[in-house]
Design an enzyme around this catalytic site. Structure first.
Site, short mmCIF file in Angstrom:
data_model
loop_
_atom_site.label_atom_id
_atom_site.label_comp_id
_atom_site.label_asym_id
_atom_site.label_seq_id
_atom_site.Cartn_x
_atom_site.Cartn_y
_atom_site.Cartn_z
N ASP A 47 9.09 4.17 13.11
CA ASP A 47 9.61 3.03 13.88
C ASP A 47 11.04 2.66 13.50
O ASP A 47 11.94 2.70 14.33
CB ASP A 47 8.66 1.82 13.81
CG ASP A 47 8.20 1.46 12.41
OD1 ASP A 47 8.69 2.07 11.44
OD2 ASP A 47 7.36 0.53 12.28
N ASP A 91 0.86 -1.18 0.00
CA ASP A 91 0.00 0.00 0.00
C ASP A 91 0.90 1.24 0.00
O ASP A 91 2.12 1.14 0.11
CB ASP A 91 -0.94 0.02 1.22
CG ASP A 91 -0.19 -0.22 2.53
OD1 ASP A 91 0.95 0.28 2.66
OD2 ASP A 91 -0.74 -0.88 3.42
N ASP A 112 1.53 5.09 1.60
CA ASP A 112 1.22 6.03 2.68
C ASP A 112 1.81 7.38 2.33
O ASP A 112 2.90 7.47 1.78
CB ASP A 112 1.84 5.53 3.99
CG ASP A 112 1.35 4.14 4.35
OD1 ASP A 112 0.15 3.98 4.60
OD2 ASP A 112 2.17 3.20 4.33
P1 ATP Z 1 3.61 -2.62 4.96
O1 ATP Z 1 2.52 -1.65 4.57
O2 ATP Z 1 4.36 -3.18 3.82
O3 ATP Z 1 3.13 -3.64 5.93
P2 ATP Z 1 4.69 -0.30 6.24
O4 ATP Z 1 6.04 0.00 6.80
O5 ATP Z 1 4.20 0.59 5.14
O6 ATP Z 1 4.72 -1.81 5.77
P3 ATP Z 1 2.37 0.51 7.62
O7 ATP Z 1 1.67 -0.16 8.74
O8 ATP Z 1 1.67 0.72 6.34
O9 ATP Z 1 3.68 -0.32 7.42
O10 ATP Z 1 2.87 1.91 8.19
C1 ATP Z 1 3.35 2.94 7.35
C2 ATP Z 1 4.49 3.65 8.03
O11 ATP Z 1 4.01 4.25 9.24
C3 ATP Z 1 5.64 2.76 8.46
O12 ATP Z 1 6.53 2.52 7.40
C4 ATP Z 1 6.26 3.59 9.55
O13 ATP Z 1 7.03 4.63 9.04
C5 ATP Z 1 5.04 4.19 10.23
N1 ATP Z 1 4.55 3.35 11.32
C6 ATP Z 1 3.62 2.37 11.27
N2 ATP Z 1 3.43 1.83 12.46
C7 ATP Z 1 4.24 2.47 13.32
C8 ATP Z 1 4.49 2.38 14.71
N3 ATP Z 1 3.84 1.50 15.44
N4 ATP Z 1 5.40 3.23 15.25
C9 ATP Z 1 6.04 4.14 14.50
N5 ATP Z 1 5.85 4.26 13.18
C10 ATP Z 1 4.97 3.45 12.58
MG MG Z 2 2.30 0.58 4.28
#
Ligand code: ATP
Ligand code: MG
Length: 463
Positions: free
Chosen positions: A162, A76, A78
């Site tokens: 994170d 996805d 963001d």
């Molecule tokens: P994927 O979507 O492939 O599972 P992602 O890293 O994009 O991985 P998301 O849950 O979509 O994960 O979150 C988007 C972004 O938001 C992360 O890359 C990170 O920068 C931030 N993020 C998400 N969860 C947290 C958290 N618990 N603490 C700090 N930052 C977070």
């Molecule tokens: Mg994501």
């Protein structure tokens, strides 16, 4: 691809990402990274261009940038912006704010949702506000963030993310990548490194430990030493996380095609014990078993279930949590059923009671939605009929809407070495002899997923 990406980066080598608060970002120009606009979803581009037109900053961030730099297709996209959620709402007809305490704007384009987060200020600002009456940020006694709506600038935002590999920003102005935390270095070195002090960041949001495991399993990266160090001692903090959020996170961990690896890591880092309190005791080799099964047997059964699931994901076949959770809780069900049998219950009743007890004991930690727990209990209780039914009764079982799932579960048990009198083969043959038209059958790992309201994933606590 990565070679090209890194050839001109001059990075400041701070030992810890938190030391980098004062450094200027590395700015990687369009010629020196591999991200092209064509790889970014049109919806994400629309959101960014519209926000820019309205005078706000807007960047692609998180997994979208990370995965594109790794040459993978992002799950996805963001977007991070300095517009507040309310301001985002004003610009997009199909936007809504999710999470009262951790506000995020979701902009919908058909089935696709672009998650738009407002730049948040870092934990150090929140630290200062601990105990204050601020209604924007709040932590509990253990340092867990209960509210996190302190807005900041791009650099603040990078530092509150994170892991360094998740804190890279792609800008549509000049198509550059901004890196405040040496995330590109870590990406190249295949390292998962928490931003800031690991103890504090896990205390703020224990789910970050699960995310570290998920990314390690998915990318086969290393956990940087300080990122890994506190995990074993902080696993208990997961008990503070809202059970519905832990359900979402465990599903992401186990159903993303790398579940087997993640399971082994959860056990290794002792997080499994907290997540699955009803199952964990039975995975120990010296565990007190009531049945003939050993801890190794149960461990292997879960591994086999996850291997099968991983394969289905790789084959683009649908998967559902019901079958998986049925396998994850089976050790507890099996052992409890042995006790019930010992005290005189018939097998079916024993499985019913044990199934009820297992779900009951688990949902305080991971809130398994009813539609899945009902399916799980059917899978378990059908085992008794699959082990014994013959003749007309057996043919009738074929009609059961949960037959396929229960049959697959029986095969899983046999695959793991349980001696079940060749019942798997019996049912395989019976299905050939008596094919059943299934119009809308709930499959063990497929279909029938009701669309759920998307949950705000970056929220550290219960709403
Ligand atoms: P994927 O979507 O492939 O599972 P992602 O890293 O994009 O991985 P998301 O849950 O979509 O994960 O979150 C988007 C972004 O938001 C992360 O890359 C990170 O920068 C931030 N993020 C998400 N969860 C947290 C958290 N618990 N603490 C700090 N930052 C977070
Ligand atoms: Mg994501």
């Amino acid at each position: 691809m990565l070679k090209k990406l890194f050839k001109t980066i001059i990075s400041s080598k701070a030992a810890n990402a938190s030391d980098m608060a004062s450094v200027e970002p590395n700015i990687i120009s369009r010629d020196n990274h591999c991200i092209s606009r064509k790889q970014i979803s049109k919806s994400a581009l629309t959101v960014m261009y519209d926000l820019r037109k309205a005078g706000y900053e807007a960047y692609l961030v998180g997994g979208g940038v990370r995965d594109l730099l790794l040459g993978l297709a992002p799950k996805d996209f963001d977007v991070a912006t300095n517009a507040t959620p309310e301001q985002v709402l004003q610009h997009f007809r199909r936007a809504r704010i999710v999470g009262r305490r951790f506000k995020i704007a979701h902009v919908r384009f058909g089935r696709e949702i672009i998650e738009v987060t407002t730049f948040r200020a870092g934990h150090e600002q929140l630290e200062n506000k601990k105990g204050s009456n601020s209604n924007k940020s709040e932590t509990n006694d253990q340092g867990m963030l209960l509210r996190d709506n302190v807005y900041g600038n791009l650099r603040d935002d990078a530092l509150r993310r994170d892991f360094t590999i998740n804190a890279l920003y792609y800008s549509i102005d000049g198509f550059t990548v901004f890196d405040y935390v040496n995330g590109l270095d870590d990406l190249q070195n295949r390292l998962i490194r928490i931003i800031g002090d690991a103890n504090q960041r896990y205390a703020e949001d224990p789910v970050r430990m699960l995310r570290a495991i998920r990314f390690k399993a998915k990318f086969d990266f290393e956990l940087e030493q300080q990122t890994a160090a506190p995990m074993r001692s902080l696993g208990h903090l997961l008990n503070q996380v809202a059970p519905p959020r832990l359900f979402d996170e465990t599903v992401k961990i186990f159903l993303n095609g790398h579940g087997r690896q993640a399971f082994e890591l959860l056990v290794e880092y002792q997080l499994f014990d907290t997540l699955f309190p009803v199952t964990a005791p039975y995975l120990q080799s010296e565990g007190q078993q009531n049945s003939e099964n050993t801890g190794e047997h149960y461990y292997q059964l879960i591994c086999n279930a996850l291997n099968n699931t991983d394969q289905r994901v790789q084959d683009h076949k649908p998967v559902t949590p019901a079958f998986l959770f049925a396998a994850l809780l089976w050790p507890a069900v099996c052992e409890d059923a042995a006790i019930q049998l010992g005290s005189g219950s018939p097998k079916l009743r024993a499985l019913q009671i044990a199934g009820h007890n297992a779900v009951d004991g688990q949902i305080g930690t991971i809130a398994i939605p009813k539609r899945f727990s009902i399916a799980m209990r059917e899978i378990w209780t059908l085992q008794q009929r699959l082990e014994t039914a013959h003749g007309k009764r057996a043919i009738a079982v074929l009609q059961h809407p949960r037959f396929r799932a229960a049959y697959d579960f029986l095969l899983l048990r046999e695959q793991t070495g349980e001696s079940l009198d060749n019942r798997g083969e019996f049912w395989t043959q019976l299905q050939i002899e008596h094919p059943v038209e299934r119009q809308h059958t709930p499959r063990p790992e497929g279909g029938n997923r009701r669309r759920r309201r998307p949950r705000n994933k970056d929220k550290p606590a219960a709403e």
